[in-house]
Structures are given as C-alpha cells and as structure tokens.
Write a protein that holds these residues in place. Structure first.
Motif, short mmCIF file in Angstrom:
data_model
loop_
_atom_site.label_atom_id
_atom_site.label_comp_id
_atom_site.label_asym_id
_atom_site.label_seq_id
_atom_site.Cartn_x
_atom_site.Cartn_y
_atom_site.Cartn_z
N VAL A 1 0.83 -1.21 0.00
CA VAL A 1 0.00 0.00 0.00
C VAL A 1 0.86 1.26 0.00
N VAL A 2 1.98 1.20 0.71
CA VAL A 2 2.83 2.38 0.88
C VAL A 2 3.61 2.73 -0.39
N MET A 3 4.23 1.74 -1.01
CA MET A 3 5.16 2.04 -2.11
C MET A 3 4.54 2.87 -3.24
N PRO A 4 3.40 2.48 -3.80
CA PRO A 4 2.85 3.29 -4.89
C PRO A 4 2.55 4.73 -4.47
N ALA A 5 2.14 4.92 -3.21
CA ALA A 5 1.85 6.27 -2.72
C ALA A 5 3.12 7.09 -2.60
N VAL A 6 4.17 6.50 -2.03
CA VAL A 6 5.45 7.20 -1.89
C VAL A 6 6.02 7.55 -3.26
N PHE A 7 5.97 6.60 -4.18
CA PHE A 7 6.55 6.83 -5.50
C PHE A 7 5.79 7.91 -6.26
N THR A 8 4.48 7.90 -6.14
CA THR A 8 3.67 8.94 -6.78
C THR A 8 4.01 10.32 -6.23
N ASN B 1 -5.20 -0.43 -0.45
CA ASN B 1 -5.49 0.84 0.21
C ASN B 1 -5.62 0.63 1.72
N PHE B 2 -5.82 1.76 2.42
CA PHE B 2 -5.95 1.73 3.87
C PHE B 2 -7.02 0.75 4.34
N GLU B 3 -8.18 0.80 3.70
CA GLU B 3 -9.30 -0.02 4.14
C GLU B 3 -8.95 -1.50 4.10
N GLU B 4 -8.35 -1.95 3.01
CA GLU B 4 -8.01 -3.37 2.89
C GLU B 4 -6.89 -3.77 3.85
N ILE C 1 -3.78 9.01 10.94
CA ILE C 1 -2.75 9.50 10.02
C ILE C 1 -1.83 10.52 10.69
N GLU C 2 -2.40 11.50 11.36
CA GLU C 2 -1.56 12.55 11.97
C GLU C 2 -0.61 11.95 13.00
N TYR C 3 -1.13 11.03 13.82
CA TYR C 3 -0.28 10.38 14.83
C TYR C 3 0.86 9.61 14.17
N MET C 4 0.54 8.81 13.15
CA MET C 4 1.58 8.00 12.51
C MET C 4 2.62 8.87 11.81
N ALA C 5 2.19 9.94 11.17
CA ALA C 5 3.13 10.83 10.50
C ALA C 5 4.06 11.48 11.52
N HIS C 6 3.50 11.84 12.68
CA HIS C 6 4.32 12.46 13.71
C HIS C 6 5.35 11.47 14.27
N THR C 7 4.91 10.25 14.59
CA THR C 7 5.84 9.28 15.15
C THR C 7 6.86 8.83 14.12
N ILE D 1 1.22 11.62 2.04
CA ILE D 1 1.45 10.29 1.47
C ILE D 1 0.47 9.28 2.05
N TYR D 2 0.26 9.33 3.38
CA TYR D 2 -0.74 8.43 3.97
C TYR D 2 -2.11 8.66 3.35
N ARG D 3 -2.45 9.90 3.07
CA ARG D 3 -3.77 10.20 2.50
C ARG D 3 -3.90 9.68 1.06
N LEU D 4 -2.78 9.57 0.37
CA LEU D 4 -2.82 8.95 -0.97
C LEU D 4 -3.20 7.47 -0.88
N MET D 5 -3.04 6.88 0.28
CA MET D 5 -3.35 5.45 0.45
C MET D 5 -4.82 5.21 0.74
N LEU D 6 -5.60 6.27 0.95
CA LEU D 6 -7.01 6.11 1.28
C LEU D 6 -7.80 5.60 0.08
#
Length: 391
Positions: A287-294, A344-347, A355-361, A386-391
């Motif tokens: 889920v993360v890689m395509p969002a980061v690359f985009t 995506n996030f749901e799956e 999201i905000e907590y994870m981005a901060h940590t 980037i996390y929001r791109l995963m939604l």
C-alpha cells in the motif's frame, strides 16, 4: 559512484534437507551452547525444530529454547532472551524461522554482550559486538539471513525501529526452499513484496553513474515478476521458490546497494502501519510504495521512467516522461494486487483518524529528527499527504 567498503562473510548452505547439517555448522563457527530462537507452532508441526535439535545432538552441542517470536518482533521477548542467554552462558544464537525471528535473535545476540539497554542500538548506537548468529530460514522476504540489519518494535510506545552493524551478519544461513512450501499464499505474496521493496529502496538514489547496481536491481526485480506469481499459485513449485529465496538474500545483503545513496522512505512510513495495526510488513509495503513513488516522482522523473521501461516494459514517452514514470508505478501497483496484496488503507485495516499520529511518530517518535527519506527529504506534512494517498 560513491566510495564504499563491502564485506559479507555469511556462509550460505542452500538446498533440500540442508537443515539436517545445522549442528555441524554451529560447531564450525565455534558454538558449544546454543539458544534456539523460533516463533510459533509451524516449525514444531513440520518437524523442522526437531530436525535441527537432532543435528545439534549429533554434534554434542547443548541448547536451550526460546519460542514466541512473532511478526513485527517485540522488545519484551528480546529482554527475555538476553536474560536467558546470560543465565545459561549461551555462546551462539540460532534463529529457526523467518525475518522476524532472525531480527529478534540478532537483537538478543547484541544485547547479551552489551552492558546497557539493547534499545540504544535501535536509537542509532553502532553495533560493534554480538554473539555469533546462525539461521535456518523458513520465509523468503526480509533478507535478514544475509544482512547486518534488524528491526524491532518497542512495546513502550509501539515504536518500530531498525539497527545496523556488521556484527549482526549471520555466520551461516541454511536456505532450503522446500521449507517455504507450507506457507499460505498471502505470506508468500507478502514476502515477494518485501523483496521488491528492498530493491526499490536501493534503486531510488540521487547517486549518478551506478549502472552496475542498477542492472543488478533490475534483474532481480524481473526475477520476482516472473517467479512470484508462480510461487503464489503453486506452493509445490520448488524451483520458483528457490529463485525467490536466493533473490531475497541478494536483495538485502547490500550487494545491490554499494556505491550509491539509498532511500528507505517506504520502509520508514510502513513501520508505523505495522507498529499500530500489527499488519504484515509486506502487505503494508504494497500500500505504501505506490503512494510514496507517486508523491516523489517529480524529484527525478527519469529514474522512475527508466525502471518503468527496463523492468515493467513500458513504452518511453520522450516528450512526456512523466507519463512513462506513472505507468511504471501503476504497473507495480497492479502486479502487487494481482498476487493478492491490499491496495489501500481499508483493505490493510488502517484508519484515516490515525494519520496525523503515525506521521508524527514516523518523523519525531523515539528520537526522530523530524524528517525521513534518502531520495527526497520529507517532513511530517509530506508524510501525512502520502498516507492520504493510500485512502
């Protein structure tokens, strides 16, 4: 190409039934009293653990056992293992399992000979000494069987962090592809994804003129694209699993990463997902890689376009290279979905409200300096996007 030193002395023993020789290799590398570290019941049910113990008995080597290693290995078990090793005067740590078991064993091996808290190593302290380590691999994924790396989750705060040191490279690793044939399809696919992530993390570099390692990475990615679906579809396909097992080691012993800066953004961002939700690392990376690359594509469109053409067979659009770059990212996304990975996030089971907590940590947690990334330097607000791109 950057200057580099590279030394990877692990002794690899590859092939069917090689786990029966474990005791001989422990003896070869000086072990006389061993901690056998493993995970859940699979190594017991398949008889693997007993075969390993029989091989130690054959060589007259004493051992004690510590089970309970789990995906996203926890600090609590590491502390338990350190205490056990000191009490029993262990001189060799043997991991029987996948990357999580091996990472936990490495942390135990380093912590046993250290006067302070082993977590110091996961906050950046260099690892210069550890008990010798051996592995009997059961999952092709993390590449820990050939690497100087370990990742552990600290239960106080649920921080997932990595440590590094040449002392963590296993003295030997036994690689029998047949041991992976009992894995569920999902775990096999997670392993394929993790291996591909290790290759992408090295491919995304700002270092110029690294054609040798570019081509090595591309070749290994092509292998995963060819062999991965076969292994997922047919658990009995020994040859595809053999190719994947060796590719997994090559992807992460850093032979593909020498002389070049590396990225590791996708891993850093995924670590927060698997720490919070305890999801499989490979599934999180899918889920993360395509969002980061985009998000990072515009930083170096031609690098993304090159891997799109060379690996995914996309047509190069010289007037609009961003079209080719996007096609390569989409090809990766579709491949991962095709082998059963979430999209995506749901799956994945993740939630927007975290999201905000994870981005901060990700950026600041447990000693973080506020940024992540080696290819593009990202701040907390970038990670949130980037996390929001995963939604």
């Amino acid at each position: 190409m950057n200057n580099f030193t590279f030394y990877a002395p692990t002794y690899f023993v590859f092939g069917k039934e090689k786990e029966n020789e474990t005791g001989a290799y422990v003896k070869k590398f000086g072990g006389s009293k061993v901690l056998i570290h493993y995970g859940g019941g699979s190594v017991i049910k398949t008889g693997l653990l007993q075969r390993v113990k029989d091989s130690l008995d054959k060589e007259g080597i004493e051992y004690v056992e510590l089970g309970g290693a789990r995906p996203n290995p926890r600090s609590g078990l590491v502390y338990e293992g350190i205490d056990l090793c000191r009490k029993e005067k262990i001189d060799f740590v043997l991991a029987v399992g996948g990357g999580s078991t091996i990472d936990s064993a490495k942390a135990i091996a380093a912590g046993t000979v250290y006067d302070g808290d082993f977590w110091d190593y996961y906050e950046g302290k260099p690892i210069e000494e550890a008990l010798p380590i051996g592995t009997v691999l059961t999952i092709s994924a993390a590449g820990s069987e050939g690497s100087p790396d370990s990742v552990i989750t600290k239960e106080d705060g649920m921080f997932k962090r990595g440590a590094h040191g040449e002392a963590l490279r296993p003295k030997f690793s036994i690689l029998n592809p047949a041991l992976t044939q009992t894995l569920p399809q999902y775990q096999t696919a997670c392993g394929v994804t993790d291996i591909m992530a290790h290759l992408y993390e090295r491919y995304l570099t700002n270092t110029k003129d690294v054609e040798v390692t570019d081509r090595m990475i591309e070749g290994l990615l092509l292998t995963m694209i060819h062999e991965g679906p076969k292994a997922v579809a047919d658990s009995e396909d020994y040859e595809s699993r053999a190719n994947i097992m060796w590719a997994g080691m090559m992807a992460h012993n850093n032979s593909c990463g020498v002389g070049r800066d590396q990225d590791w953004t996708s891993h850093n961002i995924e670590h927060e997902l698997s720490a919070v939700y305890d999801c499989a690392h490979g599934a999180g990376l899918a889920v993360v890689m395509p969002a980061v690359f985009t998000y990072n594509m515009e930083h170096d469109v031609m690098r993304f376009a090159k891997i799109a053409v060379r690996v995914w067979g996309c047509q190069m659009d010289f007037e609009h290279p961003e079209v080719t770059a996007k096609a390569g990212i989409e090809a990766l996304r579709n491949f991962l979905i095709s082998i059963g990975m979430p999209k995506n996030f749901e799956e994945l089971g993740a939630k927007e409200e975290d999201i905000e907590y994870m981005a901060h940590t990700c950026c600041y947690g447990d000693g973080g300096n506020g940024t992540v990334g080696g290819f593009v330097t990202l701040k907390q607000e970038d990670v949130e996007k980037i996390y929001r791109l995963m939604l």
